[in-house]
Design a protein around this motif. Structure first.
Motif, PDB file in Angstrom:
ATOM      1  N   GLY A  49       7.490 -47.068   4.280  1.00  0.00           N
ATOM      2  CA  GLY A  49       8.384 -46.434   5.519  1.00  0.00           C
ATOM      3  C   GLY A  49       9.668 -47.131   5.433  1.00  0.00           C
ATOM      4  N   ILE A  50      10.104 -48.272   4.894  1.00  0.00           N
ATOM      5  CA  ILE A  50      10.839 -49.176   4.660  1.00  0.00           C
ATOM      6  C   ILE A  50      11.901 -48.880   2.717  1.00  0.00           C
ATOM      7  N   GLU A  51      13.202 -50.071   3.069  1.00  0.00           N
ATOM      8  CA  GLU A  51      14.069 -49.719   1.902  1.00  0.00           C
ATOM      9  C   GLU A  51      14.245 -51.201   1.510  1.00  0.00           C
ATOM     10  N   LEU A  52      14.530 -51.232   0.147  1.00  0.00           N
ATOM     11  CA  LEU A  52      14.813 -52.883   0.120  1.00  0.00           C
ATOM     12  C   LEU A  52      15.747 -53.339   1.018  1.00  0.00           C
ATOM     13  N   ARG A  53      16.734 -53.397   1.820  1.00  0.00           N
ATOM     14  CA  ARG A  53      17.162 -53.904   2.980  1.00  0.00           C
ATOM     15  C   ARG A  53      16.385 -54.332   4.517  1.00  0.00           C
ATOM     16  N   HIS A  54      15.635 -53.084   4.063  1.00  0.00           N
ATOM     17  CA  HIS A  54      14.214 -54.138   4.840  1.00  0.00           C
ATOM     18  C   HIS A  54      13.633 -54.765   4.780  1.00  0.00           C
ATOM     19  N   PHE A  55      13.950 -54.633   3.629  1.00  0.00           N
ATOM     20  CA  PHE A  55      12.361 -56.011   2.638  1.00  0.00           C
ATOM     21  C   PHE A  55      12.817 -57.237   2.185  1.00  0.00           C
TER      22      PHE A  55
END
Length: 161
Positions: A49-55
């Motif tokens: 449920g996340i994207e690279l920008r979140h990670f």
């Protein structure tokens, strides 16, 4: 007719294909490699449920602890509005919280939550087989060599920028 055709030089043929000798070849290859790595790692993140920008923000929070948003902008190469959206997403998902910074009522530090730490660990487990697939075409010892070379390129010794 030849006079109407713009003259092409070797430099105007910059590509990211093998054998390109233009001064732009390395940058183009790095960009293509980044896109490929981002796509592969995105596969690991999507089910969580996340994207690279979140990670990218979670990585900063794990590595540096509570961090003010302006420092997240610099650390992630994002912009102020982009970081605000990412932090909003992380807060909505319960992965991070904004907290007041003592001594400055206007500034908020972003802090990872226990749920965020749990997700951070889960991402690493999910990414392992995908990371192996990413370098699957390399020979023995080559992934480590590639990592060492890219590290030196990304973090040049003092005065080598």
């Amino acid at each position: 007719m030849a006079a109407d055709t713009p003259r092409r030089t070797a430099a105007s043929h910059a590509t990211d294909r093998p054998g390109d000798t233009s001064p732009f070849a390395l940058g183009l290859l790095l960009r293509r490699a980044h896109w490929r790595a981002a796509a592969v790692m995105g596969e690991a993140l999507r089910p969580l449920g996340i994207e690279l920008r979140h990670f990218a923000v979670l990585i900063e929070l794990v590595n540096h602890g509570p961090t003010v948003q302006r420092d997240l902008v610099t650390a992630t190469g994002s912009d102020k509005a982009g970081i605000m959206r990412v932090v909003d997403d992380l807060e909505r998902k319960g992965l991070a919280v904004r907290k007041a910074v003592p001594g400055d009522r206007r500034v908020r530090a972003v802090e990872i939550t226990p749920q965020g730490l749990e997700l951070f660990d889960a991402v690493h487990v999910a990414a392992e087989p995908l990371a192996e697939r990413l370098v699957g075409g390399l020979g023995p010892g080559e992934p480590e060599k590639l990592t060492a070379l890219l590290t030196r390129l990304a973090h040049p010794a003092d005065g080598e920028a």
